[in-house]
Design an enzyme around this catalytic site. Structure first.
Site, short mmCIF file in Angstrom:
data_model
loop_
_atom_site.label_atom_id
_atom_site.label_comp_id
_atom_site.label_asym_id
_atom_site.label_seq_id
_atom_site.Cartn_x
_atom_site.Cartn_y
_atom_site.Cartn_z
N HIS A 1 0.86 -1.20 0.00
CA HIS A 1 0.00 0.00 0.00
C HIS A 1 0.89 1.24 0.00
O HIS A 1 1.28 1.75 1.04
CB HIS A 1 -0.91 -0.04 1.24
CG HIS A 1 -2.01 1.00 1.22
ND1 HIS A 1 -3.30 0.71 1.60
CD2 HIS A 1 -2.00 2.31 0.88
CE1 HIS A 1 -4.04 1.81 1.49
NE2 HIS A 1 -3.27 2.80 1.06
N HIS B 1 1.26 4.89 -2.26
CA HIS B 1 0.71 5.75 -3.30
C HIS B 1 1.81 6.49 -4.03
O HIS B 1 2.67 7.13 -3.41
CB HIS B 1 -0.24 6.78 -2.70
CG HIS B 1 -1.52 6.21 -2.16
ND1 HIS B 1 -2.68 6.15 -2.90
CD2 HIS B 1 -1.81 5.64 -0.96
CE1 HIS B 1 -3.64 5.59 -2.17
NE2 HIS B 1 -3.14 5.27 -0.99
N ASP C 1 1.61 9.24 -5.81
CA ASP C 1 1.57 10.70 -5.67
C ASP C 1 1.87 11.16 -4.24
O ASP C 1 1.92 12.37 -3.99
CB ASP C 1 0.24 11.28 -6.17
CG ASP C 1 -0.97 10.59 -5.58
OD1 ASP C 1 -0.86 9.43 -5.11
OD2 ASP C 1 -2.06 11.19 -5.58
N GLY D 1 -20.52 -2.89 -10.44
CA GLY D 1 -20.34 -3.42 -11.80
C GLY D 1 -18.89 -3.36 -12.25
O GLY D 1 -18.31 -4.40 -12.63
N HIS E 1 -10.03 1.21 0.21
CA HIS E 1 -9.82 2.02 1.40
C HIS E 1 -11.15 2.05 2.16
O HIS E 1 -12.13 2.64 1.67
CB HIS E 1 -9.45 3.46 1.03
CG HIS E 1 -8.04 3.64 0.58
ND1 HIS E 1 -7.55 3.14 -0.60
CD2 HIS E 1 -7.00 4.30 1.17
CE1 HIS E 1 -6.27 3.48 -0.72
NE2 HIS E 1 -5.91 4.18 0.34
N GLU F 1 -11.40 3.65 7.44
CA GLU F 1 -10.25 4.50 7.78
C GLU F 1 -10.76 5.55 8.76
O GLU F 1 -10.99 6.71 8.41
CB GLU F 1 -9.67 5.15 6.51
CG GLU F 1 -8.38 5.92 6.75
CD GLU F 1 -7.79 6.50 5.45
OE1 GLU F 1 -8.42 6.37 4.38
OE2 GLU F 1 -6.69 7.07 5.53
ZN LIG Z 1 -3.90 4.72 0.88
#
Ligand SMILES: [Zn+2]
Length: 307
Positions: free
Chosen positions: A15, A17, A19, A168, A183, A186
């Site tokens: 996990h 990211h 960015d 879907g 996610h 949280e």
């Molecule tokens: Zn995250």
């Protein structure tokens, strides 16, 4: 198993990211090139809350609007993770947030895959609130190439679309062989975790800090082998927990929940995968055996590499 200098075995990080995990020097470079003004300190602060934390990404994203910038950061993330002793890595990002320079979804995913160069799995993030048609477009661009699909960010009262609207596209992703992570929980109610499993077919849950609020759900998560991607430092920054020492990770692991340890955002949370494992190892209740279990869980729960 390979041992890193801290004595921990080769580590997983599922996990992370793109960015939120630029090198500081790269952020400065890219900001200069893109004409983006940087704040004095872009890093998260404890208890800042999820909305404020998410706002910090606007700055990093402003620097990542060209495919070559995405490729560079993906490459550097693989190098940095390897230097930390991370041997199982998954990188995630939302391709549709990188199109302001005129690139297409496919261009941006190509760039990320090129940067990764087979060293990590790539997970595409849909975002809470996205149009389901866009989520379907992500599945199409990721088909046969991305390891997984995620739902990231968080729900907001002004969103037209909610989790159930993505059933879907997420089913299509599963049918295409993509792993599903969401996610959920949280700092938000545990029922969101149950919804992610029921509606989206989540095999992994990002954060899930409220899981223990629902004992029946805990039983189900254990029985179905759902993996919880714990990100303790990030959870302190968003305010989901007060201190890393309060993280439920040891209780999860002792109950038999398949949880693993992850950095989430190495730049914004100023952590590494190795440091996150060290911090997790110091949470009261953690034992060497539980830490080892978390490490094994992470390696085993990877969705796989780029095909
Ligand atoms: Zn995250």
């Amino acid at each position: 198993m390979r041992r890193d200098p801290t004595g921990l075995p080769g580590l997983p990080d599922l996990h992370r990211h793109l960015d939120g995990s630029l090198r500081p020097a790269t952020l400065v470079d890219l900001a200069r090139e893109a004409g983006v003004a940087l704040p004095d300190d872009i890093r998260f602060t404890p208890g800042m809350g999820l909305p404020e934390a998410l706002a910090r990404f606007a700055t990093t994203l402003g620097c990542l609007q060209r495919p070559d910038a995405v490729a560079r950061v993906a490459d550097e993330m693989c190098l940095d993770a390897a230097a930390e002793g991370v041997t199982t890595l998954e990188i995630r990002f939302a391709p549709h947030l990188h199109l302001k320079g005129g690139a297409s979804l496919a261009d941006v995913v190509d760039a990320a895959l090129e940067g990764v160069g087979g060293r990590a799995g790539l997970i595409l993030c849909a975002l809470y609130g996205d149009d389901p048609a866009l989520v379907r477009a992500l599945v199409e661009v990721g088909r046969g190439r991305a390891a997984g699909l995620d739902l990231a960010g968080g729900p907001a009262s002004d969103h037209r679309w909610g989790m159930a609207d993505y059933a879907g596209p997420f089913a299509a992703a599963r049918a295409a062989g993509m792993g599903i992570t969401v996610h959920a929980g949280e700092g938000r109610p545990a029922r969101e975790i149950a919804m992610a499993i029921d509606r989206l077919g989540a095999q992994r849950i990002g954060h899930g800090t409220t899981l223990l609020d629902d004992p029946k759900l805990v039983e189900r998560v254990i029985a179905e082998g759902i993996v919880i991607e714990a990100c303790p430092t990030s959870n302190v920054h968003t305010g989901a927990i007060a201190r890393v020492e309060d993280h439920p990770l040891p209780r999860w692991l002792a109950l038999g929940v398949r949880a693993c340890i992850n950095a989430d955002n190495t730049l914004l949370s100023d952590v590494t995968g190795a440091e996150e494992h060290r911090r997790a190892g110091r949470i009261p209740g953690m034992t060497p055996a539980l830490l080892e279990a978390a490490i094994v869980n992470g390696h085993r729960a990877a969705f796989g590499r780029v095909r």
